[in-house]
Design a protein around this motif. Structure first.
Motif, mmCIF file in Angstrom:
data_model
loop_
_atom_site.group_PDB
_atom_site.id
_atom_site.type_symbol
_atom_site.label_atom_id
_atom_site.label_comp_id
_atom_site.label_asym_id
_atom_site.label_seq_id
_atom_site.Cartn_x
_atom_site.Cartn_y
_atom_site.Cartn_z
ATOM 1 N N PHE A 82 0.860 -1.167 0.000
ATOM 2 C CA PHE A 82 0.000 0.000 0.000
ATOM 3 C C PHE A 82 0.904 1.228 0.000
ATOM 4 C CE2 PHE A 82 -1.908 -3.465 2.359
ATOM 5 C CZ PHE A 82 -3.182 -3.570 1.806
ATOM 6 N N THR A 83 0.435 2.311 -0.583
ATOM 7 C CA THR A 83 1.213 3.545 -0.617
ATOM 8 C C THR A 83 0.282 4.722 -0.388
ATOM 9 O OG1 THR A 83 2.617 2.526 -2.307
ATOM 10 C CG2 THR A 83 2.930 4.867 -1.907
ATOM 11 N N ALA A 84 0.682 5.615 0.504
ATOM 12 C CA ALA A 84 -0.052 6.862 0.733
ATOM 13 C C ALA A 84 0.852 8.016 0.336
ATOM 14 C CB ALA A 84 -0.451 6.980 2.200
ATOM 15 N N TYR A 85 0.330 8.900 -0.477
ATOM 16 C CA TYR A 85 1.050 10.109 -0.889
ATOM 17 C C TYR A 85 0.358 11.294 -0.231
ATOM 18 C CZ TYR A 85 3.032 7.150 -4.549
ATOM 19 O OH TYR A 85 3.675 6.147 -5.233
ATOM 20 N N THR A 97 5.205 13.754 1.068
ATOM 21 C CA THR A 97 5.649 12.558 1.771
ATOM 22 C C THR A 97 5.117 11.337 1.036
ATOM 23 O OG1 THR A 97 3.743 12.401 3.261
ATOM 24 C CG2 THR A 97 5.636 13.686 4.033
ATOM 25 N N ILE A 98 5.851 10.268 1.154
ATOM 26 C CA ILE A 98 5.427 8.967 0.634
ATOM 27 C C ILE A 98 5.500 7.997 1.799
ATOM 28 C CG2 ILE A 98 5.918 7.087 -0.968
ATOM 29 C CD1 ILE A 98 7.352 9.152 -2.742
ATOM 30 N N GLU A 99 4.395 7.299 2.043
ATOM 31 C CA GLU A 99 4.365 6.270 3.070
ATOM 32 C C GLU A 99 4.184 4.922 2.386
ATOM 33 O OE1 GLU A 99 1.451 7.189 6.035
ATOM 34 O OE2 GLU A 99 2.454 9.040 6.604
ATOM 35 N N GLU A 100 5.168 4.050 2.569
ATOM 36 C CA GLU A 100 5.098 2.695 2.024
ATOM 37 C C GLU A 100 4.673 1.768 3.143
ATOM 38 O OE1 GLU A 100 8.825 1.654 0.228
ATOM 39 O OE2 GLU A 100 8.999 3.616 -0.737
ATOM 40 N N LEU A 101 3.677 0.928 2.864
ATOM 41 C CA LEU A 101 3.125 0.029 3.866
ATOM 42 C C LEU A 101 3.038 -1.373 3.275
ATOM 43 C CD1 LEU A 101 0.635 2.687 3.775
ATOM 44 C CD2 LEU A 101 1.274 2.121 6.096
ATOM 45 N N GLU A 102 3.309 -2.369 4.107
ATOM 46 C CA GLU A 102 3.197 -3.755 3.660
ATOM 47 C C GLU A 102 2.485 -4.549 4.738
ATOM 48 O OE1 GLU A 102 6.501 -6.021 1.472
ATOM 49 O OE2 GLU A 102 6.533 -6.868 3.499
ATOM 50 N N TYR A 132 6.710 -0.442 7.440
ATOM 51 C CA TYR A 132 6.244 0.940 7.302
ATOM 52 C C TYR A 132 7.445 1.845 7.071
ATOM 53 C CZ TYR A 132 4.424 5.545 8.546
ATOM 54 O OH TYR A 132 4.085 6.867 8.532
ATOM 55 N N LYS A 133 7.319 2.696 6.042
ATOM 56 C CA LYS A 133 8.387 3.659 5.758
ATOM 57 C C LYS A 133 7.749 4.978 5.366
ATOM 58 C CE LYS A 133 12.590 4.321 3.032
ATOM 59 N NZ LYS A 133 13.489 3.700 2.067
ATOM 60 N N GLN A 134 8.240 6.066 5.966
ATOM 61 C CA GLN A 134 7.780 7.406 5.617
ATOM 62 C C GLN A 134 8.971 8.219 5.145
ATOM 63 O OE1 GLN A 134 6.665 10.199 8.719
ATOM 64 N NE2 GLN A 134 4.965 10.911 7.467
ATOM 65 N N MET A 135 8.813 8.829 3.952
ATOM 66 C CA MET A 135 9.866 9.660 3.378
ATOM 67 C C MET A 135 9.307 11.055 3.137
ATOM 68 S SD MET A 135 12.065 7.018 1.117
ATOM 69 C CE MET A 135 13.102 8.312 0.698
ATOM 70 N N LEU A 136 10.122 12.074 3.381
ATOM 71 C CA LEU A 136 9.775 13.461 3.112
ATOM 72 C C LEU A 136 10.767 14.004 2.100
ATOM 73 C CD1 LEU A 136 8.292 16.169 3.687
ATOM 74 C CD2 LEU A 136 9.927 16.520 5.546
ATOM 75 N N GLU A 137 10.268 14.302 0.905
ATOM 76 C CA GLU A 137 11.116 14.848 -0.152
ATOM 77 C C GLU A 137 12.382 14.012 -0.359
ATOM 78 O OE1 GLU A 137 10.415 17.607 -2.241
ATOM 79 O OE2 GLU A 137 8.462 17.187 -1.351
ATOM 80 N N GLY A 138 12.248 12.678 -0.359
ATOM 81 C CA GLY A 138 13.367 11.778 -0.605
ATOM 82 C C GLY A 138 14.202 11.434 0.615
ATOM 83 N N ARG A 139 13.919 12.054 1.758
ATOM 84 C CA ARG A 139 14.662 11.784 2.992
ATOM 85 C C ARG A 139 13.856 10.843 3.880
ATOM 86 N NH1 ARG A 139 15.069 16.338 7.211
ATOM 87 N NH2 ARG A 139 13.922 14.947 8.537
ATOM 88 N N SER A 140 14.484 9.760 4.309
ATOM 89 C CA SER A 140 13.808 8.775 5.147
ATOM 90 C C SER A 140 13.616 9.331 6.560
ATOM 91 C CB SER A 140 14.618 7.484 5.205
ATOM 92 O OG SER A 140 13.974 6.538 6.014
#
Length: 168
Positions: A82-85, A97-102, A132-140
């Motif tokens: 799943f991905t939340a933008y 931000t991009i949130e990657e979820l599995e 779960y991973k959250q990135m802001l403008e390419g920064r983890s």
């Protein structure tokens, strides 16, 4: 101190397909289990980080979405992505931000059917997460991988010292 950022818009995807009717998203709560240890000469206990609580998130969408509902339950050998933008405004600048979820959908709750406003009837899904991973403008900012013993906050793996000691 950072500048104020205001959330302006967001979208939610399952396996790369946008959930068109998604209108409510609750990101995972990050919560540490706290154990209290008290030695013989201590007046008060010392709090100790004893790992994290289970990670879950929730998405609510109008109508019915078969792509989303097909992710119900855990299928051996498959993990749903799943991905939340999210789009923010900060001092006139757009940030993302991009949130990657599995994980997998662990619960489906459908709204009651009443005699009025049927177009607003929604389905709420709870997603049990192992990643779960959250990135802001390419920064983890945050990366938590429950199966690989990883908890990175602002790029610092808080578990790497322990992982090394147990040969992970």
């Amino acid at each position: 101190m950072g500048s104020k950022s205001t959330l302006r818009t967001w979208t939610f995807f399952v396996k790369g397909i946008r959930i068109q009717g998604a209108h409510e998203y609750t990101p995972p709560e990050l919560s540490i289990q706290v154990a209290n240890l008290r030695g013989g000469a201590q007046d008060a206990p010392t709090p100790v980080d004893d790992g994290m609580e289970a990670l879950t998130c929730q998405v609510k969408f109008w109508g019915i979405d078969t792509d989303m509902l097909a992710q119900l339950g855990c299928v051996t050998g498959q993990k749903s992505r799943f991905t939340a933008y999210e789009g923010y405004m900060s001092n006139g600048t757009a940030l993302g931000t991009i949130e990657e979820l599995e994980g997998f959908i662990s619960k489906v709750t459908r709204d009651a059917r009443s005699g009025e406003s049927l177009s607003e009837v929604s389905v709420t899904v709870d997603i049990a997460l192992n990643y779960y991973k959250q990135m802001l403008e390419g920064r983890s900012l945050i990366e938590i991988d429950t199966e690989r013993f990883i908890r990175r906050i602002n790029g610092v793996d808080q578990l790497s010292g322990l992982a090394t000691k147990i040969r992970l």
